[in-house]
Design a protein around this motif. Structure first.
Motif, short mmCIF file in Angstrom:
data_model
loop_
_atom_site.label_atom_id
_atom_site.label_comp_id
_atom_site.label_asym_id
_atom_site.label_seq_id
_atom_site.Cartn_x
_atom_site.Cartn_y
_atom_site.Cartn_z
N LEU A 85 11.89 39.10 76.43
CA LEU A 85 11.90 38.89 77.58
C LEU A 85 11.12 37.49 78.13
O LEU A 85 12.23 36.96 78.79
CB LEU A 85 12.44 39.96 78.27
CG LEU A 85 13.41 40.99 78.27
CD1 LEU A 85 12.92 42.10 78.91
CD2 LEU A 85 15.43 40.49 77.75
N ILE A 86 10.46 37.59 78.98
CA ILE A 86 9.33 36.55 79.21
C ILE A 86 9.74 35.24 78.21
O ILE A 86 10.24 34.24 79.59
CB ILE A 86 8.02 36.94 79.26
CG1 ILE A 86 7.82 38.01 80.06
CG2 ILE A 86 7.22 35.97 79.56
CD1 ILE A 86 6.71 38.54 80.16
N LEU A 87 9.49 35.24 76.95
CA LEU A 87 9.82 33.73 76.45
C LEU A 87 11.70 33.63 77.01
O LEU A 87 11.83 32.15 76.78
CB LEU A 87 9.91 34.61 75.25
CG LEU A 87 10.61 32.40 74.22
CD1 LEU A 87 9.25 32.26 74.35
CD2 LEU A 87 10.15 33.07 72.36
N HIS A 88 12.90 34.28 76.99
CA HIS A 88 13.79 33.81 77.40
C HIS A 88 13.29 33.49 78.08
O HIS A 88 14.55 32.29 78.76
CB HIS A 88 14.81 35.44 76.93
CG HIS A 88 15.99 35.69 77.42
ND1 HIS A 88 17.27 34.28 77.16
CD2 HIS A 88 16.60 35.32 79.42
CE1 HIS A 88 17.96 34.55 77.92
NE2 HIS A 88 17.46 35.06 79.18
N VAL A 115 17.13 25.65 84.05
CA VAL A 115 16.12 25.79 85.65
C VAL A 115 14.55 25.86 85.39
O VAL A 115 14.11 25.85 86.44
CB VAL A 115 16.62 27.18 86.16
CG1 VAL A 115 16.23 27.02 87.83
CG2 VAL A 115 18.74 26.19 86.03
N CYS A 116 14.71 27.39 84.75
CA CYS A 116 12.77 27.75 84.90
C CYS A 116 11.74 26.45 84.79
O CYS A 116 11.07 26.58 84.36
CB CYS A 116 12.54 28.69 83.64
SG CYS A 116 10.77 29.41 84.51
N LEU A 117 12.47 25.77 83.22
CA LEU A 117 11.77 24.19 82.68
C LEU A 117 11.18 23.73 83.95
O LEU A 117 10.27 23.02 83.57
CB LEU A 117 11.91 24.08 81.40
CG LEU A 117 12.29 25.16 80.36
CD1 LEU A 117 13.35 24.25 79.20
CD2 LEU A 117 11.08 25.34 80.09
N LEU A 118 12.52 23.28 84.62
CA LEU A 118 12.39 22.06 85.73
C LEU A 118 10.95 22.73 86.55
O LEU A 118 11.13 21.79 87.15
CB LEU A 118 13.93 21.98 86.09
CG LEU A 118 13.73 21.02 87.16
CD1 LEU A 118 13.39 19.57 86.62
CD2 LEU A 118 15.49 21.28 87.45
N LEU A 119 11.31 23.98 86.59
CA LEU A 119 10.80 24.29 88.27
C LEU A 119 8.74 24.29 87.86
O LEU A 119 8.28 23.33 88.19
CB LEU A 119 10.92 25.74 88.51
CG LEU A 119 10.29 26.20 89.48
CD1 LEU A 119 10.69 25.74 90.79
CD2 LEU A 119 10.26 27.57 89.54
N LEU A 120 8.57 24.58 86.69
CA LEU A 120 7.62 24.30 85.99
C LEU A 120 6.94 23.03 85.72
O LEU A 120 5.52 22.56 85.95
CB LEU A 120 7.38 25.02 84.67
CG LEU A 120 7.12 26.66 84.64
CD1 LEU A 120 7.57 26.98 82.39
CD2 LEU A 120 6.26 27.48 84.89
N LEU A 158 0.19 31.87 85.25
CA LEU A 158 0.77 32.17 86.36
C LEU A 158 1.98 32.64 86.75
O LEU A 158 2.31 34.26 86.71
CB LEU A 158 0.67 31.52 87.50
CG LEU A 158 -0.72 30.66 88.02
CD1 LEU A 158 -0.99 29.86 89.52
CD2 LEU A 158 -1.78 32.00 88.17
N LEU A 159 2.81 32.49 85.76
CA LEU A 159 4.42 32.62 86.01
C LEU A 159 4.26 33.75 84.79
O LEU A 159 4.79 34.93 85.39
CB LEU A 159 4.89 31.71 85.39
CG LEU A 159 6.98 31.76 85.51
CD1 LEU A 159 6.87 33.12 86.62
CD2 LEU A 159 7.68 31.42 84.69
N ILE A 160 4.09 33.60 83.69
CA ILE A 160 3.87 35.05 82.52
C ILE A 160 2.95 36.01 83.18
O ILE A 160 3.83 36.78 82.92
CB ILE A 160 3.02 34.34 81.40
CG1 ILE A 160 3.44 33.00 80.61
CG2 ILE A 160 3.22 36.21 80.68
CD1 ILE A 160 2.92 32.48 79.52
#
Length: 277
Positions: A37-40, A46-51, A75-77
């Motif tokens: 789920l975390i990998l998903h 959107v998450c990649l853009l934020l990172l 930190l996100l993980i």
């Protein structure tokens, strides 16, 4: 895998002394689900853009490309590990499994589900050498408060049903407490790794559906983790349909059942529905 004779399986309510065994089966079945789920979530655009944006800002301060890239992801993980409900498991539920399971043994513990493979008039065959007669405890006082608390906890916790094969619990399924009239939510179907692909999951789900139909339920929901292709295929074979998909013949209404959400509102479960009419 171990060859299992379904005619010897008893589908019964979980008892108090079954709790630790059921917890162990659930932990075994949930291994890897959280990481998938975390990998998903991490691979959503959107998450990649934020990172990427945060990494660009950090480069101005750290002057190190690798650190600027790794720190936001790390930190996100950690954040997801802390906040992502560990209760998602195989089917998903809004309660932590230890609280849920620990409160679900109350009620009528001698209840059983029909096992169509049983040779005795469709009723379960008792486990050899494991049959126990449950006696009702006499109330020690006229104070009704403890009993009321138990009833409320039982209603909120729902029910846990187990597949018992000659005294060994080989699978379990949980049904959340009644939240809406005629609506049931089945969650966390887990089969021990040694007994998978033997029909135990289908046996538990269909037995529970039959019981809920007799008790007046008209619809059943099941939540499947988003990356779980096996869980999705399993429920489709049992006649479930993805909520909102084209071709579903359910009533057109504003449905209260919603997928579980996590970071940035990403869905981490798919909701499947089946009418019991």
């Amino acid at each position: 895998m171990v060859k299992l004779e379904l005619e010897h399986v008893v589908l019964r309510r979980m008892r108090e002394d079954d709790i630790e065994t059921v917890k162990a089966i659930i932990k075994e079945g949930c291994q890897g689900t959280e990481n998938r789920l975390i990998l998903h979530i991490l691979t959503r655009p959107v998450c990649l853009l934020l990172l990427a944006t945060i990494s660009s800002v950090l480069r101005c301060f750290l002057h190190n490309f690798i650190l600027a890239l790794v720190i936001p992801v790390f930190l996100l993980i950690v954040y997801l590990k802390v906040t992502l409900p560990r209760s998602i498991g195989v089917l998903g539920t809004s309660r932590s499994y230890w609280d849920y399971v620990g409160s679900s043994y109350r009620g009528c513990q001698d209840d059983t589900l029909i096992n169509p493979y049983s040779r005795i008039g469709g009723k379960p065959v008792p486990a050899k050498g494991k049959a126990r007669r449950r006696t009702k405890l006499k109330p020690e006082s006229t104070d009704a408060t403890p009993e009321i608390i138990d009833v409320e906890r039982e209603k909120a916790a729902g029910q846990v049903w187990v597949a018992d094969c000659e005294g060994e619990i080989v699978a379990c399924v949980s049904r959340e407490g009644d939240c809406r009239q005629g609506i049931r939510r089945i969650c966390r179907l887990v089969v021990s790794c040694w007994y998978r692909r033997e029909g135990l999951g289908r046996l538990l789900i269909q037995g529970l559906e039959q019981r809920e139909r007799k008790e007046g339920a008209s619809r059943v929901y099941a939540h499947v983790p988003y990356p779980s292709a096996v869980g999705e295929a399993f429920f489709r074979k049992l006649g479930y349909r993805l909520l909102g998909e084209v071709g579903y013949d359910g009533e057109e209404e504003e449905d209260e059942e919603q997928p579980e959400k996590a970071f940035l509102g990403f869905h981490i479960t798919k909701v499947f529905v089946k009418d019991l009419k």
